[in-house]
Design a protein around this motif. Structure first.
Motif, short mmCIF file in Angstrom:
data_model
loop_
_atom_site.label_atom_id
_atom_site.label_comp_id
_atom_site.label_asym_id
_atom_site.label_seq_id
_atom_site.Cartn_x
_atom_site.Cartn_y
_atom_site.Cartn_z
N VAL A 64 0.86 -1.19 0.00
CA VAL A 64 0.00 0.00 0.00
C VAL A 64 0.89 1.23 0.00
O VAL A 64 2.08 1.15 0.30
N ASN B 74 -3.81 0.47 -3.23
CA ASN B 74 -4.78 0.80 -2.18
C ASN B 74 -6.21 0.39 -2.54
O ASN B 74 -7.18 0.98 -2.04
N ARG B 75 -6.35 -0.62 -3.41
CA ARG B 75 -7.68 -1.09 -3.79
C ARG B 75 -7.87 -2.51 -3.23
O ARG B 75 -7.55 -3.50 -3.89
N VAL C 106 4.61 -0.88 3.10
CA VAL C 106 4.17 0.52 2.95
C VAL C 106 5.28 1.30 2.25
O VAL C 106 6.42 1.33 2.72
N SER D 177 -9.04 6.65 4.66
CA SER D 177 -9.28 5.71 3.57
C SER D 177 -8.18 4.63 3.53
O SER D 177 -8.48 3.46 3.25
N ILE D 178 -6.94 4.98 3.85
CA ILE D 178 -5.89 3.94 3.86
C ILE D 178 -6.12 2.97 5.03
O ILE D 178 -5.90 1.77 4.90
N ILE E 42 1.58 4.58 9.18
CA ILE E 42 0.80 3.48 8.61
C ILE E 42 1.40 2.13 9.02
O ILE E 42 0.68 1.20 9.40
N THR F 43 -8.62 0.56 3.90
CA THR F 43 -7.99 -0.41 2.99
C THR F 43 -7.28 -1.50 3.80
O THR F 43 -7.41 -2.70 3.51
N ILE F 44 -6.54 -1.08 4.81
CA ILE F 44 -5.78 -2.05 5.62
C ILE F 44 -6.73 -2.99 6.37
O ILE F 44 -6.52 -4.21 6.41
N LYS G 234 -6.16 10.10 6.80
CA LYS G 234 -5.70 8.72 6.60
C LYS G 234 -6.82 7.69 6.75
O LYS G 234 -6.56 6.49 6.73
N THR H 214 -1.22 -3.31 -4.53
CA THR H 214 -2.69 -3.18 -4.48
C THR H 214 -3.20 -1.84 -4.97
O THR H 214 -4.40 -1.68 -5.21
#
Ligand code: FAD
Length: 288
Positions: free
Chosen positions: A18, A273-274, A47, A29-30, A62, A33-34, A27, A271
């Protein structure tokens, strides 16, 4: 847990990459994702780090969340271009306190922009950073980057592999490759590095092309060769995002299935971030 021990214990190590939000950005949205990636039980999540320290705080934050909130293993990328030893030492001390044990030791791309003013680096190459980290503390497990089609600056693939050997001699114990879209490049690379006595575990870097415009950006970054099959997919679905995503997932999943058939040690999924794409690929490929 040290990632080198994970390779020792598992038949196939599955990891996801990511990138942190831009400095100052939210942060949420990240983190979402995680949280989503956790359902895939990746063996580790890496990361990225903005070369020159651009995302230093965000990358550490992160990695800390992955380790201490979500209880997964982080791999923190760290670059040395345009960086002083003291800055690296401060980062190593900070992440040590947070229990982060794994670092991907990188040089980073040399900035070329007109506004770039170098503060001069204490390190020339990733092997210098790896050696410095090891001399700072033996508590870090180090990975490095490998390039199945050769690093763009390298004179030849053979010379690049000789430089890879220096990174291993400097203390790296595993390797993650640059993206490639033709598995034959990876198999030839693996044969060559083994012939040269590099025996550390290798994870294959897989980039799903889920948007047509992603491909040209990715080629520019990696200079990876694009097979005609992938070019046809992108041309066919250029104006159809939904179908492009499905075809991109299928292409990446088939690449992974073939790699697994060849008995490789690790799959590292970029990814972007998806999390939903990572889930679709791993389920299609039978990874999770
Ligand atoms: P090096 O290993 O130092 O190699 C750079 C070049 O110098 C190569 O051509 C190599 O052959 C040559 N070389 C190496 N050692 C020597 C030596 N001792 N003497 C002479 N020549 C030498 N970039 C980021 O900014 N942030 C990231 O988070 C990030 N993550 C990445 C993750 C992966 C899996 C990969 C594959 C790349 C990543 N990159 C990242 C990109 C990387 O920083 C660039 O590709 C960069 O140009 C080279 O970094 P390196 O660590 O491979 O460099």
């Amino acid at each position: 847990m040290e990632i080198c021990d994970i390779y020792h214990d598992k038949k196939i190590v599955f990891s996801c990459e990511v990138f942190p939000p831009k400095p100052g950005a939210e942060k949420d949205s990240i983190l979402e994702t995680i949280r989503d990636l956790k359902s895939l039980s990746p063996d580790f999540i890496s990361v990225t780090y903005g070369a020159g320290g651009e995302t230093k705080e965000e990358t550490i934050e992160i990695a800390d969340e992955i380790k201490n909130t979500y209880k997964m293993e982080p791999l923190m990328h760290l670059t040395c271009v345009d960086t002083k030893k003291e800055d690296i030492d401060k980062i190593l001390n900070k992440i040590s306190q947070k229990g982060i044990e794994n670092i991907l030791s990188l040089r980073g791309d040399i900035p070329t922009g007109r506004n770039f003013k170098s503060t001069a680096s204490d390190f020339s190459y990733a092997c210098d950073l790896a050696a410095h980290i090891k001399s700072h503390s033996d508590n870090f497990c180090l990975g490095v980057a490998g390039y199945p089609e050769g690093h763009p600056e390298a004179y030849s693939l053979e010379k690049d592999i000789k430089n890879l050997a220096r990174k291993i001699q400097s203390g790296a114990s595993f390797l993650i490759t640059q993206m490639f879209f033709k598995n034959d490049f990876f198999y030839t690379y693996l044969d060559k590095i083994r012939e040269m006595g590099i025996n550390v575990p290798v994870s294959a870097g897989i980039m799903p092309v889920f948007k047509a415009k992603l491909l040209s950006r990715m080629i520019k970054l990696s200079r990876a060769t694009v097979p005609s099959e992938l070019i046809s997919i992108v041309e066919k679905y250029r104006d159809n995002d939904e179908e492009m995503e499905k075809a991109g997932v299928e292409f990446a999943a088939k690449q992974i299935q073939d790699l697994i058939k060849h008995g490789i040690e690790g799959i590292h999924l970029f990814t972007m971030n998806r999390a939903s794409i990572a889930k679709n690929i791993s389920s299609y490929a039978g990874l999770r």
